[in-house]
Design a protein around this motif. Structure first.
Motif, mmCIF file in Angstrom:
data_model
loop_
_atom_site.group_PDB
_atom_site.id
_atom_site.type_symbol
_atom_site.label_atom_id
_atom_site.label_comp_id
_atom_site.label_asym_id
_atom_site.label_seq_id
_atom_site.Cartn_x
_atom_site.Cartn_y
_atom_site.Cartn_z
ATOM 1 N N PHE A 1 38.522 39.474 29.729
ATOM 2 C CA PHE A 1 39.933 39.529 30.109
ATOM 3 C C PHE A 1 40.508 38.127 30.308
ATOM 4 C CE2 PHE A 1 42.998 39.197 33.593
ATOM 5 C CZ PHE A 1 44.050 39.949 33.085
ATOM 6 N N ALA A 2 39.835 37.338 31.160
ATOM 7 C CA ALA A 2 40.403 36.070 31.616
ATOM 8 C C ALA A 2 40.780 35.146 30.458
ATOM 9 C CB ALA A 2 39.419 35.374 32.552
ATOM 10 N N LEU B 1 39.558 47.911 38.598
ATOM 11 C CA LEU B 1 40.697 47.128 39.063
ATOM 12 C C LEU B 1 41.705 47.950 39.855
ATOM 13 C CD1 LEU B 1 41.516 44.203 38.804
ATOM 14 C CD2 LEU B 1 43.030 44.884 36.953
ATOM 15 N N VAL B 2 42.182 49.048 39.269
ATOM 16 C CA VAL B 2 43.209 49.850 39.941
ATOM 17 C C VAL B 2 42.685 50.455 41.249
ATOM 18 C CG1 VAL B 2 44.733 51.849 39.726
ATOM 19 C CG2 VAL B 2 44.483 50.267 37.815
ATOM 20 N N PHE C 1 50.336 53.000 37.110
ATOM 21 C CA PHE C 1 48.949 53.024 37.568
ATOM 22 C C PHE C 1 48.165 54.222 37.040
ATOM 23 C CE2 PHE C 1 50.841 50.104 40.649
ATOM 24 C CZ PHE C 1 49.915 49.075 40.609
ATOM 25 N N PHE D 1 37.826 35.455 37.836
ATOM 26 C CA PHE D 1 39.276 35.322 37.694
ATOM 27 C C PHE D 1 40.047 36.621 37.925
ATOM 28 C CE2 PHE D 1 43.043 35.562 34.937
ATOM 29 C CZ PHE D 1 43.795 34.545 35.486
ATOM 30 N N LEU D 2 39.593 37.716 37.310
ATOM 31 C CA LEU D 2 40.375 38.955 37.303
ATOM 32 C C LEU D 2 40.666 39.486 38.705
ATOM 33 C CD1 LEU D 2 41.632 41.345 35.718
ATOM 34 C CD2 LEU D 2 39.367 42.346 35.605
ATOM 35 N N PHE E 1 49.764 46.145 36.281
ATOM 36 C CA PHE E 1 50.415 45.107 37.073
ATOM 37 C C PHE E 1 51.675 44.508 36.451
ATOM 38 C CE2 PHE E 1 46.090 45.427 38.666
ATOM 39 C CZ PHE E 1 46.339 45.574 40.022
ATOM 40 N N LEU F 1 42.742 37.181 40.875
ATOM 41 C CA LEU F 1 44.161 37.258 40.511
ATOM 42 C C LEU F 1 44.837 38.472 41.139
ATOM 43 C CD1 LEU F 1 46.492 36.197 38.586
ATOM 44 C CD2 LEU F 1 45.602 37.803 36.911
ATOM 45 N N THR F 2 44.148 39.619 41.129
ATOM 46 C CA THR F 2 44.815 40.859 41.531
ATOM 47 C C THR F 2 44.621 41.219 42.996
ATOM 48 O OG1 THR F 2 42.919 41.942 40.536
ATOM 49 C CG2 THR F 2 44.961 42.025 39.323
ATOM 50 N N TYR G 1 40.288 49.382 43.149
ATOM 51 C CA TYR G 1 40.060 48.312 44.121
ATOM 52 C C TYR G 1 41.361 47.885 44.767
ATOM 53 C CZ TYR G 1 35.145 47.175 43.584
ATOM 54 O OH TYR G 1 33.795 47.206 43.638
ATOM 55 N N PHE G 2 42.377 47.781 43.938
ATOM 56 C CA PHE G 2 43.691 47.405 44.458
ATOM 57 C C PHE G 2 44.106 48.410 45.536
ATOM 58 C CE2 PHE G 2 48.403 47.593 43.993
ATOM 59 C CZ PHE G 2 48.675 46.301 44.409
#
Lengths: 294, 318
Positions: free
Chosen positions: B257-258, A140-141, B289, A228-229, B284, A232-233, A143-144
């Protein structure tokens, strides 16, 4: 329902018990099946039923599955709201693109895995299999950060490429397995006649692999439609949100409009439900073999 | 389609009686080695940029401070790891994840097997079986967002579940299933159980259909009761599927998670905090981070241990 009773006596061909002894067992079985069906199906019926109610009726007592004031108003309010329609458009664009691209890329990869011997084949296939175990939250991080740097943050391509990382491994494994069951002589004959490997793949293997292709496509569409995850981000503005994120946003904004939430849920589930009902056979077959073999 | 099929049949007829390696041997050796890589290049490129690079990135982030938010980040070694591993909320999240995962996996297995056994009964006609199979499979078809909203409605204090339980006299006053610390973890686990058993059911049903009938015949001849047949024939025959499914499910469920995010958001307090929601919030909600990356790497390492077990088991089966 009449079919159940009429086929029962003759259905005893598999086990040669006395037919009379079937009845208590059968009633117990049907009772058990019904309890299970209520567990699985009642929540779904409740969603459907509430999507046709008015907001005040949703919490009225005693609760009823069939409403007196049946109305489509929740549906019309969604279908006339451009923000909500945009969620659907986004989901369709993304899920269909992911499906098409995953299919193309996985067919090419599966052809290489199934028809060639090359250095690094074993290592690469182990890598692809192990990608499936990487937790999305781990990516996630980075990719952001990566999507911002690549200018793909809050865009369709950003989400499409992200989803492909998660759908490709399964698609490649499935398609390789499928190609392995097809005799090599089929496509080698094309090669002998001077056709290139692409011709062999798309003119010979693809047309006879339709069941495998359907199973991979349904799976891929479903994963992308439901994600979803990352949706969302990796998106920011309302016009880039997908259905699952849209549902969550609505829940936060006006959590009291339950009928609209239920209608949105019904509409958001229709594509996957339809795909499943139409392609049930391929899909379940593919899912089982994928989970048991891979 | 019709033309394609006839191409295939023609192709089959053209195959000489002794095919084998002869055809492949015609292509020059160099080209033969490059062609598969040409076919694999989109896959390799994508995996390189969006899998290997991010993993390296997250590991590097976890060893630095102030990543993403400022340009002045520097390597600080394992300090972040010390901070995360001693954070009581992390430990609570780890504990919750274990409880959530183990309970879900066991329940998925029991429900999946029960439904599969019922559906496999020879007393059912094919039509009945097909109808029930679709109904039982339903929960698996809904996106987590839909499942979350639906169960929030059902489990709300004024929702239908509280009404039914009160009518039956099982509870005396309304329970706030998702927003009271004592029931929230049970509630999200229950929702996850509802949403996840069909995958087992389908695989186990296929497994049950693959068990040879003679095994049961032999057991019956030896005078085995239904119970003994279940424990001495059915379970041992299904063992490989059960173990594979359970391992896959542990990997998936521990990453959920979702569902948590949209039902309780990890709350109330930390009562449903999972490793995934904890990591997400660090990034977030708190914009930490570096710490989020550290937590993400720990989740990654735990998953790799599970995946390694899974791979070793799969290998043992082959």
């Amino acid at each position: 329902m009449t079919t159940i009773t009429s086929t029962a006596p003759s259905g005893g061909g598999v086990r040669q018990n006395r037919p009379a002894s079937h009845w208590p067992a059968k009633i117990a079985l049907l009772a058990g099946l019904t309890v299970g069906a209520l567990f699985a199906g009642l929540p779904v019926l409740w969603m459907l039923s509430n999507s046709f109610k008015s907001n005040t009726e949703i919490f009225s007592l005693p609760p009823s599955l069939i409403t007196d004031s049946f109305s489509f108003s929740a549906y019309t309010s969604i279908l006339t709201d451009s923000t909500k329609l945009r969620f659907f458009l986004n989901s369709y664009v993304i899920a269909l693109s992911v499906t098409a691209l995953t299919l193309l890329v996985s067919l090419l990869a599966a052809y290489a895995f199934s028809r060639y011997e090359f250095r690094g084949k074993k290592a690469l296939s182990v890598l692809i299999v192990s990608v499936q175990a990487i937790p999305p939250i781990t990516l996630l991080v980075p990719y952001f950060g990566l999507m911002v740097v690549l200018k793909l943050y809050n865009t369709y391509p950003g989400l499409i490429l992200t989803y492909m990382v998660f759908t490709l491994p399964y698609a490649i494994i499935m398609m390789t397995g499928y190609f392995n069951t097809l005799p090599k002589e089929l496509d080698e004959a094309v090669r002998v006649d001077g056709g290139g490997p692409l011709v062999a793949l798309f003119r010979v293997l693809v047309p006879i692999s339709i069941p495998g292709i359907i199973s991979v496509s349904v799976y891929t569409f479903m994963i992308s439609w439901n994600e979803f995850l990352f949706a969302l981000t990796l998106t920011k503005t309302e016009d880039m949100r997908t259905v699952p994120v849209g549902i969550q946003l609505l829940m936060g904004q006006h959590s009291y409009e339950w009928n609209e939430m239920m209608a949105m849920s019904v509409l958001g589930s229709i594509p996957v439900l339809l795909l499943f009902l139409i392609f049930q056979r391929y899909f379940i077959g593919g899912m089982t073999s994928g989970s048991v073999k891979s | 389609m019709a033309t394609a099929t006839s191409d295939v049949t023609q192709a089959v007829h053209r195959v000489p009686p002794a095919p084998g390696k002869a055809a492949a041997g015609r292509t020059p050796r160099r080209r033969k080695n490059l062609t598969p890589w040409a076919f694999l290049s989109p896959t390799v490129l994508l995996m390189l940029v969006l899998m290997l690079v991010p993993i390296v990135m997250v590991i590097v982030y976890s060893l630095k401070n102030n990543v993403i938010m400022t340009r002045k980040s520097e390597i600080i070694g394992l300090g972040n790891y010390g901070e995360i591993l001693t954070d009581p909320i992390f430990l609570k999240a780890l504990m919750n994840t274990v409880i959530f995962t183990v309970t879900s996996v066991v329940a998925h297995l029991v429900l999946g097997l029960t439904f599969a056994m019922m559906l496999n009964s020879p007393l059912l006609s094919n039509a009945t079986r097909a109808v029930f199979r679709v109904i039982y499979f339903l929960p698996w078809l809904f996106t987590v967002a839909v499942i979350a909203v639906l169960w929030r409605l059902i489990l709300s204090p004024n929702g239908v579940l509280n009404y039914i339980l009160q009518q039956w006299g099982l509870i005396s006053e309304k329970v706030e299933w998702l927003s009271s610390p004592s029931t929230a973890l049970i509630a999200v686990t229950f929702i996850n159980i509802w949403a996840g058993y069909p995958f087992y059911m389908v695989s186990l049903l296929a497994g049950l259909q693959g068990i040879p009938r003679d095994l049961y015949e032999a057991a019956r001849v030896d005078g085995a009761t239904a119970r003994q047949q279940f424990f001495n024939v059915t379970i041992p025959q299904l063992r490989p599927i059960i173990i594979s499914m359970a391992m896959l499910d542990v990997i998936w469920t521990s990453q959920q998670f979702a569902l948590i995010w949209m039902t309780t958001g990890g709350g109330p307090g930390t009562s449903t905090e999972m490793l995934s929601t904890y990591t997400y919030k660090l990034a977030f909600s708190e914009y930490e981070f570096s710490l989020a990356s550290t937590s993400a790497v720990i989740v990654f390492l735990l998953s790799m241990v599970l995946a390694f077990w899974y791979a070793r088991h799969q290998k043992a089966r082959d």
